[in-house]
Design a protein around this motif. Structure first.
Motif: not given
Length: 547
Positions: A354-357, A472-476, A465-466
């Protein structure tokens, strides 16, 4: 909540306590080390999670107010009256039109005239105000905000919060928090055409390709997919949802210069990655096989909608409102038997994500607030209204018995004489316009049941479903200092322009993929390597200084 053994519950409690402690420990100068004895007028001595905040004496706070044209500010809103009754707080709005909000906010902060509370600030917008000292390092005062700390801990939001930290290890924006990501954008498909061709709803981008092929075989004169949202960014939504499906941070209208490579433990340039190339090869395949209308990258929304309405296309970018407010009414006029639905975001090479922040726009605090005798009360109040379950329900739904009632399960539902977003279209009163609730200044974030409270059943199914997919993994964190930020701003525009131009050329077949290395060399000529060196240096520096 599921029943657990006492041992598991105890373990969870200890873990939550440790997480909360680590959040507070990230502050360089936590407020319990400061002398706040002169700033506690009106504060509650026993404020905590689950407690209604009520100032011990009447208090008033100035607030920058984003005046939305759909529900213009009114002094007689029940929201203000109830806030005074429940919290003993009067908010004094400095109203700014929605269209001028960001510019006016910048001017007020720059002149030292900003109100104490500055909401509707999106992540990264606070960066411009950090070095001047005009806004408060709010991470120093988390111990005054138990509900915020509790949600960061319970919802495992520490990595998202850490990403918002500046070079000094502190963060300056209190963001809206979601328990689950809220992904709204995907594509919509004519489901009656799927039924006609005996096809299932595609679950992946590869399956979507197969569906488009079948549509083209049956309707050779049609471009099955003709897209919208290409102004000002060509294929703005389509590129973005494809990019995240390929494991990148974002493209199109959410273009991100860098993406985190977890294996290499470094940032790479998004537009030069193998994943970006593969994404463009996918788009080029759709265009070259006449499955995707090449005008998708340049046409207006109106042109895309016309094609869908007139049976010249069957697939289009969508969010929940576009399906209900645009596509179905358009089709009802031209083809009443047509059916269209937004499908769950197709899965790509990055797998089910799930790409949403989970962070939304939030609140900055003017540094002047720290000197106020009511500072602690103000932080407690902000914690209650924006971060407690009760405060969030109040901001969204209003007052039980007046604007909402509860069903047999205890869930809120609109009172029958109150309308919002067309849920009770014949009701004489409006939740936003007449009462001031569900106001974008105060109401956002929260648990899925709160966020989705006004969603139609089909949108709730989409979110179900989402929500089953992992975030999604968060960048450092990799915060730039002032000098680096200034340099970055000089490099980013030429780089972005080059990526956008090449993206169109490769997708439309105007440039062969044998030219990919030459394209990457062009990016290097526009300081791509120096830009990456700077970003990775900032990452290394933050790791060394803050761990």
């Amino acid at each position: 909540m599921l029943h657990r053994s006492w041992r598991r519950a105890a373990t969870a409690a200890v873990a939550a306590l440790l997480a909360a402690t680590s959040i507070a420990a990230c502050s360089d100068d936590p407020s319990d080390a400061k002398d706040l004895s002169e700033n506690r007028a009106g504060a509650m001595a026993d404020y905590g999670i689950g407690k209604q905040f009520k100032a011990s004496e009447p208090v008033s706070f100035s607030i920058l107010y984003n005046n939305h044209p759909n529900y213009p500010l009114r002094d007689d809103w029940l929201f203000w009256k109830e806030l005074k009754s429940r919290a003993n707080v009067t908010l004094t709005p400095v109203a700014v039109p929605l269209s001028d909000y960001e510019q006016k906010r910048s001017l007020l902060i720059g002149a030292g005239d900003a109100p104490l509370i500055i909401p509707k600030t999106y992540p990264a917008q606070e960066d411009a105000y950090v070095s001047s000292g005009a806004i408060l390092p709010v991470s120093d005062y988390l111990d005054l905000m138990p509900n915020l700390q509790d949600k960061i801990s319970k919802w495992n939001l520490k990595s998202e919060i850490d990403q918002r930290r500046q070079e000094d290890g502190k963060f300056y924006l209190l963001p809206g928090l979601h328990e689950k990501p809220w992904q709204d954008y995907s594509v919509a498909i004519r489901t009656d055409i799927l039924d006609e061709l005996n096809l299932a709803v595609p679950k992946t981008w590869d399956e979507l390709y197969t569906v488009l092929k079948a549509m083209k075989a049956k309707y050779p004169d049609v471009y099955p997919f003709s897209d919208r949202w290409s102004k000002p960014n060509p294929a703005g939504n389509l590129l973005n949802i494809l990019a995240v499906s390929y494991g990148l941070q974002g493209a199109g209208w959410n273009f991100q210069h860098t993406s985190w490579d977890a294996n290499a433990k470094k940032f790479v340039y998004t537009g030069a990655t193998e994943q970006y190339k593969q994404m463009l090869q996918y788009l080029n395949k759709l265009v070259s096989e006449k499955l995707l209308d090449p005008e998708s990258f340049t046409q207006t929304d109106e042109q895309a909608r016309q094609k869908l309405a007139n049976g010249k296309s069957f697939v289009i970018s969508a969010n929940a409102q576009a399906v209900v407010n645009d596509y179905r009414p358009d089709l009802a006029k031209t083809n009443p038997k047509a059916k269209i639905s937004k499908i769950p975001l197709p899965i790509g090479p990055a797998g089910e994500i799930n790409p949403a922040s989970r962070l939304e726009n939030g609140v900055m605090i003017s540094s002047k607030a720290r000197e106020s005798k009511n500072f602690v009360a103000m932080m407690q109040f902000i914690d209650w209204l924006w971060y407690s379950d009760a405060g969030q329900e109040f901001a969204k739904w209003g007052v039980e018995g007046t604007t909402f009632v509860r069903d047999a399960a205890g869930k809120p539902k609109l009172a029958p004489d109150v309308n919002v977003i067309g849920l009770n279209p014949k009701a004489p009163k409006h939740l936003q316009k007449d009462f001031g609730f569900y106001n974008g200044v105060f109401a956002y974030g929260g648990k899925p049941e709160l966020v989705q409270g006004f969603f139609a059943p089909e949108e709730q199914e989409f979110q179900k479903v989402l929500n089953a997919r992992p975030p999604v993994a968060v960048p450092p964190p990799h915060p730039l200092n002032d000098e680096e930020r200034e340099q970055a701003s000089l490099w980013e525009t030429p780089l972005k322009d080059a990526v956008y131009q090449a993206t169109l050329q490769f997708a439309l077949g105007q440039r062969d993929f044998s030219q990919w290395d030459a394209y990457v060399a062009e990016l290097k000529g526009k300081n791509m390597d120096a830009y990456l060196t700077m970003v990775n240096k900032a990452y290394d520096r933050y790791q060394k200084d803050h761990g």
